[in-house]
Enzyme design. Sequence first.
Site, short mmCIF file in Angstrom:
data_model
loop_
_atom_site.label_atom_id
_atom_site.label_comp_id
_atom_site.label_asym_id
_atom_site.label_seq_id
_atom_site.Cartn_x
_atom_site.Cartn_y
_atom_site.Cartn_z
N CYS A 166 0.83 -1.21 0.00
CA CYS A 166 0.00 0.00 0.00
C CYS A 166 0.87 1.26 0.00
O CYS A 166 1.34 1.68 1.06
CB CYS A 166 -0.89 0.02 1.24
SG CYS A 166 -1.75 -1.53 1.56
N THR B 237 -3.92 -3.40 -4.27
CA THR B 237 -4.23 -4.76 -4.71
C THR B 237 -4.23 -5.64 -3.47
O THR B 237 -3.27 -5.62 -2.69
CB THR B 237 -3.17 -5.23 -5.74
OG1 THR B 237 -3.22 -4.33 -6.85
CG2 THR B 237 -3.42 -6.64 -6.21
N ARG C 271 10.33 -3.52 -12.63
CA ARG C 271 9.44 -3.18 -13.76
C ARG C 271 9.36 -4.25 -14.84
O ARG C 271 8.29 -4.45 -15.41
CB ARG C 271 9.84 -1.82 -14.36
CG ARG C 271 9.37 -0.71 -13.45
CD ARG C 271 9.45 0.66 -14.02
NE ARG C 271 8.96 1.56 -12.98
CZ ARG C 271 9.66 2.54 -12.42
NH1 ARG C 271 10.89 2.77 -12.82
NH2 ARG C 271 9.14 3.28 -11.47
N GLY D 58 -13.90 -8.50 -35.71
CA GLY D 58 -15.13 -7.83 -36.12
C GLY D 58 -16.15 -7.80 -34.98
O GLY D 58 -15.77 -7.61 -33.81
N GLY D 59 -17.42 -8.05 -35.32
CA GLY D 59 -18.49 -8.01 -34.30
C GLY D 59 -18.24 -8.98 -33.16
O GLY D 59 -18.48 -8.67 -31.99
N GLU E 149 1.93 0.75 -11.37
CA GLU E 149 3.39 0.62 -11.28
C GLU E 149 4.08 1.72 -12.08
O GLU E 149 5.12 1.48 -12.69
CB GLU E 149 3.83 -0.76 -11.77
CG GLU E 149 3.36 -1.90 -10.90
CD GLU E 149 4.29 -2.16 -9.73
OE1 GLU E 149 5.50 -2.17 -9.92
OE2 GLU E 149 3.77 -2.33 -8.61
N THR F 169 2.66 5.23 -14.44
CA THR F 169 1.96 5.38 -15.73
C THR F 169 2.98 5.47 -16.88
O THR F 169 4.18 5.68 -16.64
CB THR F 169 1.12 6.68 -15.73
OG1 THR F 169 2.02 7.79 -15.61
CG2 THR F 169 0.11 6.71 -14.59
#
Length: 408
Positions: A132, A168, A267, A364-365, A388, A390
């Site tokens: 955190c 997370t 990274r 496509g769709g 981590e 931008t």
Amino acid sequence: MSDATQGFSLELSSDLREMRDWVHQFAASVIRPAAAEWDEREQVPWPVLEEAAKIGLYSLDFYAQQYFEGSGLGIPVVFEELFWADAGIGLSLTGSSLAAVSVVSNGTPEQIGEWLPQMFGKPGDVKLGAFCASEPDAGSDVGAIRTRAVYDQKSDEWVINGVKTWATNGGIANVHVVVASVDPALGSRGQASFIVPPGTPGLRMGQKFRKHGIRASHTAEVILDDVRVPGQCLVGGKDKLDERLARIGAGKRGGEQAAMKTFEASRPSVAAMAVGVARAAVEFATEYARTRVQFGRPIGQNQGVAFQLADMRASVDAARLLTWRAAWMARQGLPMLAAEGSMSKLVAGETAVRVTEQAIQILGGNGYTREYPVERWHRDAKIFTIFEGTSEIQRMIIGRAVTGLDVR
Ligand SMILES: Cc1cc2nc3c(=O)[nH]c(=O)nc-3n(C[C@H](O)[C@H](O)[C@H](O)COP(=O)(O)OP(=O)(O)OC[C@H]3O[C@@H](n4cnc5c(N)ncnc54)[C@H](O)[C@@H]3O)c2cc1C
């Protein structure tokens, strides 16, 4: 053969290839089939974590083995396979390692031995760790962290107050590692990390976020209200902190170089996650283009489609090469003078966003529906240009490294 050619190889060792195939087998047979369900449920996939723990894949031993693997490619290879299967479940399986690495890189051997096993638990009783750092007013600007840790000498405890966000596994982890300011006047140089043991009063989960992607990974606020942790929970110990603060007081460097080195080294792991998602999309779109017929021929026979696939495949391979280079450099302890770790994260993250979007176009769709996985991969991929650090922050770091100027 010259010495130079003898000394260079991009071939993975047989141990790594074997390990990759073992992880891939689990990724393909357990994670991928569960991906859509846990994305919809927006919950931590505990049964998948348990399955992974049962075979030793979700375990401290396995991560430690890959972390210390000699070439540096152990973690990138594992992460690519897990995220190839699903990024949300992948992050649930790897989120604890972020907390673990923060203790490994600065902690004492006692702290590593005591707390890391508690971040993983054991089969039948798996646990999570949370790291955190981010706060509502301190995202890219980590120096603005307001969470405060004050030392209470009488009880040899640290008292922590503040609000963390975007964590997370935040609030559901067994062990939280919290970055707090011990001397606000010093900005990021006056910060330290604290281990908050399981069940510590005063730590609670705030809002749980409903996200665009990686929805099988839990992301939440963490509120710290007069949280008291024993002195020995200061990562690295008080002597090391006092020494660092004294060095800064005397006008010397305070270890921020070491912190930057740690970030550069971690990274490529995040880059490898992005490579996994990107590879999944390229494989799927390629197969689709080979079999979908319009105007009497597979759509892949049109240069307009085949050229896209060529670019997609080339950019994924390029991202992986940057990732492996940075991971290898980090393992060999080579200085990353051009911010090679940031380069890998920047390129892999942006590649994942681009190729997953191209994959939707090629389907496509169908690509736009939840019947096919590419729309989920596209939603998932976007996180890699945000967390981590931008993409803009990666460019700033690389810009500073290559120009030597104080780019802002
Ligand atoms: C799903 C998820 C999981 C996360 N997990 C964790 C976690 O486990 N632990 C943790 O501590 N954090 C975690 N984060 C937080 C993440 O690292 C931050 O969101 C990220 O660092 C960006 O901070 P921010 O969101 O406050 O954006 P801001 O810093 O407010 O940035 C907003 C925009 O401004 C740009 N910007 C800011 N400063 C500059 C500048 N100087 N130059 C150019 N552009 C700039 C940014 O690039 C961005 O585009 C997570 C975030 C998400 C979304």
